[in-house]
Design a protein around this motif. Sequence first.
Motif, short mmCIF file in Angstrom:
data_model
loop_
_atom_site.label_atom_id
_atom_site.label_comp_id
_atom_site.label_asym_id
_atom_site.label_seq_id
_atom_site.Cartn_x
_atom_site.Cartn_y
_atom_site.Cartn_z
N ASP A 1 0.48 4.33 -2.57
CA ASP A 1 0.32 5.70 -2.10
C ASP A 1 1.26 6.62 -2.87
N ALA B 1 0.82 -1.21 0.00
CA ALA B 1 0.00 0.00 0.00
C ALA B 1 0.86 1.26 0.00
N THR C 1 -11.48 1.31 1.37
CA THR C 1 -10.10 0.85 1.47
C THR C 1 -9.96 -0.45 0.70
N ASP D 1 -2.91 2.61 4.49
CA ASP D 1 -3.32 2.20 5.84
C ASP D 1 -2.58 0.91 6.15
N ALA E 1 -4.48 -2.20 7.69
CA ALA E 1 -5.51 -2.93 6.95
C ALA E 1 -4.91 -4.16 6.30
N GLY F 1 -3.40 -1.68 3.29
CA GLY F 1 -4.51 -1.31 2.42
C GLY F 1 -4.36 0.11 1.95
N LEU F 2 -5.02 0.44 0.84
CA LEU F 2 -4.99 1.78 0.29
C LEU F 2 -6.37 2.40 0.45
N ARG F 3 -6.45 3.46 1.25
CA ARG F 3 -7.73 4.15 1.47
C ARG F 3 -7.89 5.21 0.38
N ALA G 1 -5.20 9.31 -2.35
CA ALA G 1 -5.31 8.09 -1.54
C ALA G 1 -4.22 8.12 -0.48
#
Length: 315
Positions: free
Chosen positions: A224, A220, A269, A253, A256, A276-278, A250
């Motif tokens: 980002d 992630a 997300t 996270d 996540a 994870g990518l929000r 984005a």
Amino acid sequence: MQRLRLIFMGTPDFAVPALAALRDAGHEIVAVYSQPPRPAGRGHAERPSPVQTFAEAHGLPVRTPRTLRDPAAQADFAAFGADAAVVAAYGLILPQAVLDAPRLGCINIHGSLLPRWRGAAPIQRAILAGDDETGITIMQMDAGLDTGPMLLRESVPIGPRTTAGDLHDTLAEIGARLIVEAMQGVAAGSLKAEPQPAEGATYAAKLGRDEGRLDWTRPALELDRRVRALNPWPGTWFVHDGAKIKVLDAVADPAAGGDPGTVLPGGLTIACGEGGLRLLRLQRAGRAPVDAEAFLRGYALAPGTRLPRGDEPAP
């Protein structure tokens, strides 16, 4: 200040502040070289570059050759009798005859701390690589690719939310200030070029549109950086139900997790190879950009939905 006869060579927005600064400093801009107008927009009408547009608006003579390898083009360049040529993101290779024509040579404004990120896309590559800083190098050009000796350098930090657009504007202004200082020093003989360090050279390859696809199998934090590095161009995107959806902003996270490409509960997300990518801001084709909350009100992307991963073909 010694008033110089200068040829300016540049094409995109990045180069315009430098041209304006040299003109405002009182130097004589005897010619502005820019790449030829390109088809743009829905009508594909030819559009002049930002540098050409600025030059013409201020009554500066413009040349837009498709190549400088033609002896006639080289003779035309030499006939201006320039003291120096200033080059900023011009986009064409300068043959040795062009490099040798001005009395003080050709001086380049480069958007990195050389020798790191020689090449076409130094701003974006620095963000993609996770560099903590970058900057501007003013260099005396030689026949190599951004290999010439350095006249001035100034660094700037790359923050955790810095985009390529942010960095572009900052570096363009620094380059404009430094090139005026450099030309004064070169003309006076008080500024001497120093060879680039032998170690640490990297190559900033030209960006391609396909680099914008988000590969959910990647960490992630890497995605980002990709969203920030490719903002505003070429942008990042993913595909759902055959539709390409742009990701304009984005944030990673790290806490996540899940099967890469899976939409996770709570907000928007997407599980990645690590973390994870929000997604914060998105845009559908033909629609205005919206934040994630508004996007979900108008588009069904429920938790548990599985998006195509980078190792799978996009539908």
